[in-house]
Design a protein around this motif. Structure first.
Motif, PDB file in Angstrom:
ATOM      1  N   ASP A   1      48.201  39.742  41.257  1.00 31.35           N
ATOM      2  CA  ASP A   1      49.552  39.629  41.295  1.00 31.35           C
ATOM      3  C   ASP A   1      48.703  38.127  42.174  1.00 31.35           C
ATOM      4  O   ASP A   1      49.256  38.278  43.659  1.00 31.35           O
ATOM      5  N   ASP A   2      48.439  37.296  42.350  1.00 29.48           N
ATOM      6  CA  ASP A   2      48.120  35.734  43.023  1.00 29.48           C
ATOM      7  C   ASP A   2      46.462  36.253  43.026  1.00 29.48           C
ATOM      8  O   ASP A   2      46.130  37.433  42.616  1.00 29.48           O
ATOM      9  N   GLY A   3      45.616  35.376  43.662  1.00 29.25           N
ATOM     10  CA  GLY A   3      44.488  35.640  44.051  1.00 29.25           C
ATOM     11  C   GLY A   3      42.897  35.262  43.503  1.00 29.25           C
ATOM     12  O   GLY A   3      41.954  35.201  42.903  1.00 29.25           O
ATOM     13  N   LEU A   4      43.648  33.786  42.735  1.00 28.43           N
ATOM     14  CA  LEU A   4      42.467  32.878  42.170  1.00 28.43           C
ATOM     15  C   LEU A   4      41.909  32.262  43.186  1.00 28.43           C
ATOM     16  O   LEU A   4      40.472  32.306  43.033  1.00 28.43           O
ATOM     17  N   GLN A   5      42.001  32.606  44.090  1.00 29.88           N
ATOM     18  CA  GLN A   5      40.917  31.858  45.329  1.00 29.88           C
ATOM     19  C   GLN A   5      40.365  32.845  46.311  1.00 29.88           C
ATOM     20  O   GLN A   5      39.881  32.787  47.296  1.00 29.88           O
ATOM     21  N   HIS A   6      40.706  34.314  45.213  1.00 26.97           N
ATOM     22  CA  HIS A   6      39.748  35.784  46.714  1.00 26.97           C
ATOM     23  C   HIS A   6      39.049  35.576  45.838  1.00 26.97           C
ATOM     24  O   HIS A   6      39.299  36.654  44.990  1.00 26.97           O
ATOM     25  N   TYR A   7      37.999  34.979  46.081  1.00 20.98           N
ATOM     26  CA  TYR A   7      36.676  34.747  45.385  1.00 20.98           C
ATOM     27  C   TYR A   7      36.131  36.850  45.708  1.00 20.98           C
ATOM     28  O   TYR A   7      35.048  36.659  45.069  1.00 20.98           O
ATOM     29  N   LYS A   8      36.273  37.129  46.487  1.00 27.47           N
ATOM     30  CA  LYS A   8      35.439  38.614  46.996  1.00 27.47           C
ATOM     31  C   LYS A   8      35.396  39.160  46.001  1.00 27.47           C
ATOM     32  O   LYS A   8      34.694  39.955  45.533  1.00 27.47           O
ATOM     33  N   LEU A   9      37.024  39.423  45.281  1.00 24.86           N
ATOM     34  CA  LEU A   9      37.157  40.577  43.983  1.00 24.86           C
ATOM     35  C   LEU A   9      36.372  40.118  42.879  1.00 24.86           C
ATOM     36  O   LEU A   9      37.364  39.217  42.286  1.00 24.86           O
ATOM     37  N   GLY A  10      35.675  40.347  42.257  1.00 27.77           N
ATOM     38  CA  GLY A  10      35.000  40.830  40.828  1.00 27.77           C
ATOM     39  C   GLY A  10      36.126  40.243  40.037  1.00 27.77           C
ATOM     40  O   GLY A  10      36.849  40.922  39.875  1.00 27.77           O
ATOM     41  N   ARG A  11      35.873  39.717  38.899  1.00 31.00           N
ATOM     42  CA  ARG A  11      37.229  39.798  37.601  1.00 31.00           C
ATOM     43  C   ARG A  11      36.674  39.372  36.419  1.00 31.00           C
ATOM     44  O   ARG A  11      35.553  38.360  36.088  1.00 31.00           O
ATOM     45  N   ASP A  12      37.050  40.301  35.315  1.00 28.08           N
ATOM     46  CA  ASP A  12      37.012  39.472  34.270  1.00 28.08           C
ATOM     47  C   ASP A  12      37.625  38.000  33.197  1.00 28.08           C
ATOM     48  O   ASP A  12      36.944  37.712  32.416  1.00 28.08           O
ATOM     49  N   TYR A  13      38.699  38.115  33.567  1.00 27.28           N
ATOM     50  CA  TYR A  13      39.793  37.574  33.175  1.00 27.28           C
ATOM     51  C   TYR A  13      40.682  37.004  34.399  1.00 27.28           C
ATOM     52  O   TYR A  13      40.853  37.153  34.980  1.00 27.28           O
ATOM     53  N   GLU A  14      40.854  35.415  34.000  1.00 24.78           N
ATOM     54  CA  GLU A  14      41.815  34.214  34.875  1.00 24.78           C
ATOM     55  C   GLU A  14      42.712  33.753  33.670  1.00 24.78           C
ATOM     56  O   GLU A  14      42.336  32.583  33.340  1.00 24.78           O
ATOM     57  N   ILE A  15      43.837  34.320  34.802  1.00 28.50           N
ATOM     58  CA  ILE A  15      44.764  33.223  34.470  1.00 28.50           C
ATOM     59  C   ILE A  15      45.518  32.147  34.938  1.00 28.50           C
ATOM     60  O   ILE A  15      45.398  32.110  36.444  1.00 28.50           O
ATOM     61  N   ALA A  16      45.626  31.075  35.058  1.00 34.18           N
ATOM     62  CA  ALA A  16      45.970  30.561  35.857  1.00 34.18           C
ATOM     63  C   ALA A  16      47.613  29.608  35.316  1.00 34.18           C
ATOM     64  O   ALA A  16      47.678  29.791  34.430  1.00 34.18           O
ATOM     65  N   VAL A  17      48.130  29.813  35.882  1.00 34.28           N
ATOM     66  CA  VAL A  17      49.918  30.058  35.757  1.00 34.28           C
ATOM     67  C   VAL A  17      50.559  28.465  36.343  1.00 34.28           C
ATOM     68  O   VAL A  17      50.867  28.049  37.354  1.00 34.28           O
ATOM     69  N   VAL A  18      50.965  27.299  35.232  1.00 30.78           N
ATOM     70  CA  VAL A  18      51.490  26.100  36.068  1.00 30.78           C
ATOM     71  C   VAL A  18      52.661  26.170  35.647  1.00 30.78           C
ATOM     72  O   VAL A  18      53.091  26.514  34.208  1.00 30.78           O
TER      73      VAL A  18
END
Length: 346
Positions: free
Chosen positions: A153-170
């Motif tokens: 919950d939040d974390g688009l800018q927390h690049y240290k953690l790898g991710r499989d899927y990114e969702i941007a809520v606007v």
């Protein structure tokens, strides 16, 4: 502090050009963001992955856009599909929630771990909620504790953690504001970052689509990332003393006080007013706390969001109610089905 925040938002989401000093600071911030991003892309700073799929739900702007309600919505979907869900929350404004990872129990409170984390933990009885600023360490603990899928919950800018899927809520009404980076505008990263995410979620009705396309065009870009709109509905609420269930329509024609320490409370006020209810807002900053007893009486009801309710202890004032929001994707069941197929491979 509230007045300062409101004035800053007037700059971010208004038509006037920000002060020259703010623009200079914004350019410096932009440079820092670019350098940091390039360090991760080049491998100088290491991206760390865990053994299970990671979905990041975040935003490009400072403040609330609807991430937490959507985290609940997505967590319930995976729970229904028999996936053990682990949720990462930084525990914003919690006095014990910053350094070491900790999985919340039912007895933990918002003072220690922040309103968002505690709300998630209480609302999602089958999910584990881990608080820590270091999201990779939080993810590690969740995996060790049995998580089969992780939602940050939040974390688009927390690049240290790898991710499989990114969702941007606007926010479908505020969008990306004046398109300046902080502090001249609300952006945490450049507008072009939206091209990197896997999905854009627009908080608002169908008209949010045209607003979004026009907004991006004014920024000089055409985003091709898939997008869905969603709405956060508040038709039902519960009395916080006797847990009796009520419909908002029961309060038509009445005056109510509304406590909403969220990013864009005006959206909630308008939703309530659609039921013919007169709203008296209680001034409070995002994640803030007030003395609710001074607003209580036996005549005027007091409404609050569930994220606010977890910050206060029982007994509540007699006429106090908590809203029970739920999310709807798109305009019909077909949109919701199409949305969930995006996660078939996770």
């Amino acid at each position: 502090m509230i007045n300062f925040s409101r004035k800053l938002e007037e700059v971010w989401y208004g038509d006037k050009k920000p002060a020259y000093l703010l623009i200079i600071l914004s350019k410096l911030f932009s440079l820092i963001v670019k350098v940091r991003s390039s360090l991760y892309k080049s491998g100088v700073l290491k991206v760390r992955n865990v053994e299970v799929p990671v979905i990041v739900i975040g935003n490009l702007t400072a403040g609330g856009t609807g991430k937490t309600p959507f985290t609940i919505f997505l967590s319930e979907f995976f729970d229904e599909n028999r996936k053990k869900v682990g949720i990462i929350s930084r525990g914003y404004k919690g006095r014990r929630s910053s350094k070491d990872p900790y999985i919340l129990s039912e007895n933990d409170n918002a003072i220690d771990f922040g309103d968002e984390a505690v709300y998630l933990s209480r609302r999602l009885s089958n999910a584990m909620v881990c608080v820590c600023k270091d999201k990779y360490r939080a993810a590690q603990m969740l995996v060790k504790s049995g998580a089969e899928i992780i939602i940050s919950d939040d974390g688009l800018q927390h690049y240290k953690l790898g991710r499989d899927y990114e969702i941007a809520v606007v926010d479908g009404s505020r969008l990306l504001g004046n398109q300046y980076l902080l502090p001249a505008g609300p952006l945490r990263e450049n507008v072009s970052r939206i091209d990197d995410v896997d999905l854009v979620l627009l908080n608002g009705g169908y008209e949010a689509y045209s607003n979004w396309e026009n907004h991006l065009h004014s920024a000089g870009t055409w985003n091709i990332t898939p997008a869905f709109n969603f709405t956060i509905n508040n038709k039902v609420l519960f009395n916080l003393n006797d847990n009796s269930k009520h419909d908002l329509s029961d309060f038509t024609g009445k005056t109510v006080q509304v406590l909403a320490g969220i990013g864009n409370p005006e959206r909630l006020y308008k939703d309530i007013e659609k039921y013919g209810i007169i709203v008296v807002p209680i001034e409070i900053e995002d994640h803030g706390v007030v003395d609710i007893n001074i607003y209580s009486d036996d005549v005027t009801p007091l409404f609050m969001t569930p994220k606010d309710a977890v910050k206060y202890n029982k007994p509540f004032p007699k006429n106090t109610f908590v809203l029970d929001p739920y999310i709807e994707i798109g305009e019909d069941k077909g949109d919701e089905y199409a949305f969930f197929t995006l996660f078939d491979d996770l």
